[in-house]
Design an enzyme around this catalytic site. Sequence first.
Site, PDB file in Angstrom:
ATOM      1  N   MET A  25       0.802  -1.033  -0.077  1.00  0.00           N
ATOM      2  CA  MET A  25       0.039   0.041  -0.041  1.00  0.00           C
ATOM      3  C   MET A  25       0.894   1.093   0.062  1.00  0.00           C
ATOM      4  SD  MET A  25      -3.010  -0.992   2.532  1.00  0.00           S
ATOM      5  CE  MET A  25      -1.832  -1.763   3.909  1.00  0.00           C
ATOM      6  N   ALA A  26       0.754   2.088  -0.913  1.00  0.00           N
ATOM      7  CA  ALA A  26       1.442   3.360  -1.267  1.00  0.00           C
ATOM      8  C   ALA A  26       1.569   4.272   0.281  1.00  0.00           C
ATOM      9  CB  ALA A  26       1.393   4.110  -2.488  1.00  0.00           C
ATOM     10  N   CYS A 108      -3.366  -1.562  -8.767  1.00  0.00           N
ATOM     11  CA  CYS A 108      -3.474  -0.256  -8.328  1.00  0.00           C
ATOM     12  C   CYS A 108      -4.592   0.635  -8.976  1.00  0.00           C
ATOM     13  CB  CYS A 108      -2.366   0.571  -8.069  1.00  0.00           C
ATOM     14  SG  CYS A 108      -2.434   2.165  -7.645  1.00  0.00           S
ATOM     15  N   LYS A 147       0.207  -9.024  -8.696  1.00  0.00           N
ATOM     16  CA  LYS A 147      -1.258  -8.704  -8.061  1.00  0.00           C
ATOM     17  C   LYS A 147      -2.145  -7.984  -9.248  1.00  0.00           C
ATOM     18  CE  LYS A 147      -3.103  -6.425  -3.835  1.00  0.00           C
ATOM     19  NZ  LYS A 147      -3.990  -5.234  -4.202  1.00  0.00           N
ATOM     20  N   ASN A 208      -7.392 -11.411  -1.821  1.00  0.00           N
ATOM     21  CA  ASN A 208      -7.512 -10.150  -1.217  1.00  0.00           C
ATOM     22  C   ASN A 208      -8.728  -9.485  -1.252  1.00  0.00           C
ATOM     23  OD1 ASN A 208      -6.074  -7.057  -2.349  1.00  0.00           O
ATOM     24  ND2 ASN A 208      -5.928  -7.687  -0.121  1.00  0.00           N
ATOM     25  N   GLY A 232      -4.779  -5.859   3.698  1.00  0.00           N
ATOM     26  CA  GLY A 232      -4.562  -4.648   3.392  1.00  0.00           C
ATOM     27  C   GLY A 232      -4.843  -3.455   4.476  1.00  0.00           C
ATOM     28  N   ARG A 233      -5.855  -2.791   4.118  1.00  0.00           N
ATOM     29  CA  ARG A 233      -6.367  -1.696   4.835  1.00  0.00           C
ATOM     30  C   ARG A 233      -6.840  -2.351   6.288  1.00  0.00           C
ATOM     31  NH1 ARG A 233     -11.393   0.110   1.625  1.00  0.00           N
ATOM     32  NH2 ARG A 233     -11.342  -1.962   1.151  1.00  0.00           N
TER      33      ARG A 233
END
Length: 334
Positions: A25-26, A108, A147, A208, A232-233
């Site tokens: 994650m950027a 992304c 991904k 994911n 992720g989040r």
Amino acid sequence: MTPPALPALHLGPHTIAPALVLAPMAGVTDKPFRMLCKQLGAGLCVSEMTTSDPRFWNTAKSLNRMDHAGEPAPVSVQIAGTVPEVMAAAARHNVEHGAQLIDINMGCPAKKVCNAWAGSALMRDEALVARILSAVVQAVDVPVTLKIRTGWDAAHRNAPVIARIAEDCGIAALAVHGRTRDQHYTGHAEYDTIAAVKQALSIPVLANGDIDSPRKAAFVLRHTGADGLLIGRAAQGRPWIFREIAYHLATGETLPEPGVAQVRDILLAHLRHLHAFYGETSGVRIARKHLGWYAKDRPENAAFRAVVNRAESAAEQLALTADYFDGLVLAEAA
């Protein structure tokens, strides 16, 4: 119902156990956060997206993203770009600087990335996908992962096609986010497409999207048959989610949430690492978003952020954070 087993994931010479991966994650999965999540149960942590454009490799941002000193193995670096030869050169460059796994970003959804025909925009050009994957796999002697999303939009869910291309090109493992690009992070992830991809491939597939609790992790594994999960989040402000999921999948039971004192200690150690890694000025600024994530589910969130966001020095930020949590510890004990 007994939760599904989660065997170790094998990528070349590397064993990923548990097969729970911190998703790239950027602006989030920097080295301090990766190392923290690894300590708290993640089997693998993937770096922030790094550009394939060599003109930007020596900027402060890129140098930070390519810093892997002291990071537990295996080191996985995500690269993004659109030109096969440039992506191949970027993969070689990152391997020379410590990468033991290369991950290719075709997931992304950000407009500035897709407008450059990178990230999930690449899924619209299957021939280009094949050229990029082949070039990167042939350029390095480390495993290459990919991904993707389920497709560009609901009318073009071509993840199964991209997945077969990836396997044919020598990709070692594939992660699929259960949303199309046009969904960004809205709505709900769907897992039927991931299940279809898993059924069609012999390489490992990781699921994911919206995996935010141990029970949800068990459901997604059971529904998709995936070989592992990307988180992720849900790890933002809750880096211990990895050990909670691993414990539930191993035992069927629920691990108690960490107490306030434990959260305080985890957070203070994280802040100190951010200050040391970025320097005081940038470290204090970057830490603010993490402070907000740690407090987001607590009733005092707004008041806490109003206090700690006034901190201009590392010492002040640490002191205000410690004072806030110490107060919660005392209230909890009363």
